[in-house]
Motif scaffolding. Structure first.
Motif: not given
Length: 169
Positions: A101-109, A124-131, A148-153
């Protein structure tokens, strides 16, 4: 289509990415499989067929792609693994969704500031079934990847907010 499944065993498989588990289940309403309740109730020849499938199903994908069955576990071990995976999903998977969700917001902005599409450094993260199945792998690398991904976002969001403030002036 949703099929009610009865977990009967678990197969340990090693592949080019490391160890992973395959939960073995049968349709609950299938009368031909009604005697399959646990690993001990699966005939040896069926266990060998399933093992052979997982030993060879990647053979045509390339020289560096492989899989090797390393063992079987009973229903109790499979159920414990499923529960462990659920716990991992709630500790890691939900965080992944928040990052998405943060990535989507970032890309939009970013699109409002620069008309070019935002380059993506990671998929993007994998779909739920694959995760869910990926969570059966080692938890430490997954947790490190999420953190790491959270920190970079967060760093990207801070840079965008700073750029938006400068742009607004």
């Amino acid at each position: 289509c949703v099929v009610q499944l009865r977990v009967v065993a678990m197969l340990s498989v090693e592949d080019q990415w490391g160890p992973n588990m395959k939960v073995i289940g049968v349709p609950d309403e299938e009368p031909r499989l009604s005697e399959y309740k646990d690993l001990d109730s699966i005939p040896i020849h069926v266990q060998k067929e399933v093992s052979e499938f997982f030993n060879t199903y990647k053979n045509l994908e390339g020289e560096d792609i492989w899989a090797q069955v390393t063992g079987w576990s009973d229903r109790a071990a499979a159920m414990a693994r499923i529960e462990d995976c659920r716990k991992r999903w709630f500790s890691l998977g939900l965080r992944i969704e928040g990052i998405e969700e943060k990535e989507k917001e970032l890309e939009s902005r970013l699109r409002h500031v620069d008309p070019r599409p935002c380059p993506r450094s990671l998929p993007l993260p994998l779909p739920l079934s694959l995760v869910l199945f990926a969570c059966l792998r080692a938890c430490v690398p997954a947790r490190a990847w999420v953190e790491d991904k959270e920190q970079r976002v967060e760093e990207r969001l801070a840079r965008v907010e700073s750029a938006l403030k400068k742009h607004a002036k």
